[in-house]
Design an enzyme around this catalytic site. Sequence first.
Site, short mmCIF file in Angstrom:
data_model
loop_
_atom_site.label_atom_id
_atom_site.label_comp_id
_atom_site.label_asym_id
_atom_site.label_seq_id
_atom_site.Cartn_x
_atom_site.Cartn_y
_atom_site.Cartn_z
N GLU A 80 -11.99 35.98 98.86
CA GLU A 80 -11.43 34.64 99.07
C GLU A 80 -11.50 33.84 97.77
O GLU A 80 -12.47 33.93 97.01
CB GLU A 80 -12.23 33.92 100.17
CG GLU A 80 -11.88 32.46 100.36
CD GLU A 80 -10.51 32.25 101.01
OE1 GLU A 80 -10.32 31.21 101.63
OE2 GLU A 80 -9.64 33.13 100.87
N ASP A 108 -12.25 38.02 103.59
CA ASP A 108 -12.90 37.06 102.70
C ASP A 108 -13.93 37.71 101.78
O ASP A 108 -14.08 37.31 100.63
CB ASP A 108 -13.58 35.95 103.51
CG ASP A 108 -12.58 35.12 104.29
OD1 ASP A 108 -11.58 34.69 103.68
OD2 ASP A 108 -12.78 34.89 105.50
#
Length: 252
Positions: A80, A108
């Site tokens: 992310e 992420d």
Amino acid sequence: MEEFVRQCFNPMIVELAEKTMKEYGEDPKIETNKFAAICTHLEVCFMYSDFHFIDERGESKIVESGDPNALLKHRFEIIEGRDRTMAWTVVNSICNTTGVEKPKFLPDLYDYKENRFIEIGVTRREVHIYYLEKANKIKSEKTHIHIFSFTGEEMATKADYTLDEESRARIKTRLFTIRQEMASRGLWDSFVSPREAKRQLKKDLKSQEPCAGLPNKVSHRTSPALKTLEPMWMDSNRTAALRASFLKCPKK
């Protein structure tokens, strides 16, 4: 809300959030609630990773002060915050190296200890509802899901919370602090309710005055943090990953 975000979060988190929004053609000055949500999500991802390492045997270690031993490797790869091209390159590299299944959507984080991708969620609603939405979207048992709320609740795949209780408590405390600071400035209701957000946006567009009660300066104290966002394939012996020094919301 925009002024609050810039005062509340580390400047690099703000910069990454702005780049993310602009990549999708969104304006942080207009879609301020989304701006706040992205900054919050980024910070949780960084806090999730912070201080966690694995040794040469693959055992998890927590190092909170000073430079970690050179033999230690960051437990989590932060995906992310990277632009989409770079993020997919990192994901492909991880899959090629570890043999794990490539996810359909960008996750992420990657956990080198458990050998799995992680999807982090931060919700203003009920955690179980948001968890189900994430699970239905991802449709993969290979990606681990961990949801946090602003009320201190959390939910994770098979009740496996990955981190130790203290690390998770630090994240929950930060989220609760953000909620309290928003509420004290009359921003929380619009952050939660889309209808209220539209009303607040119209009000903000009419007013050119800065947010009341926000200090003009922010302390830029740093903890063992933010090194570099290097492509992982450039240095196989790297010990640095994306780190951030998280500023707490300034008190009124």
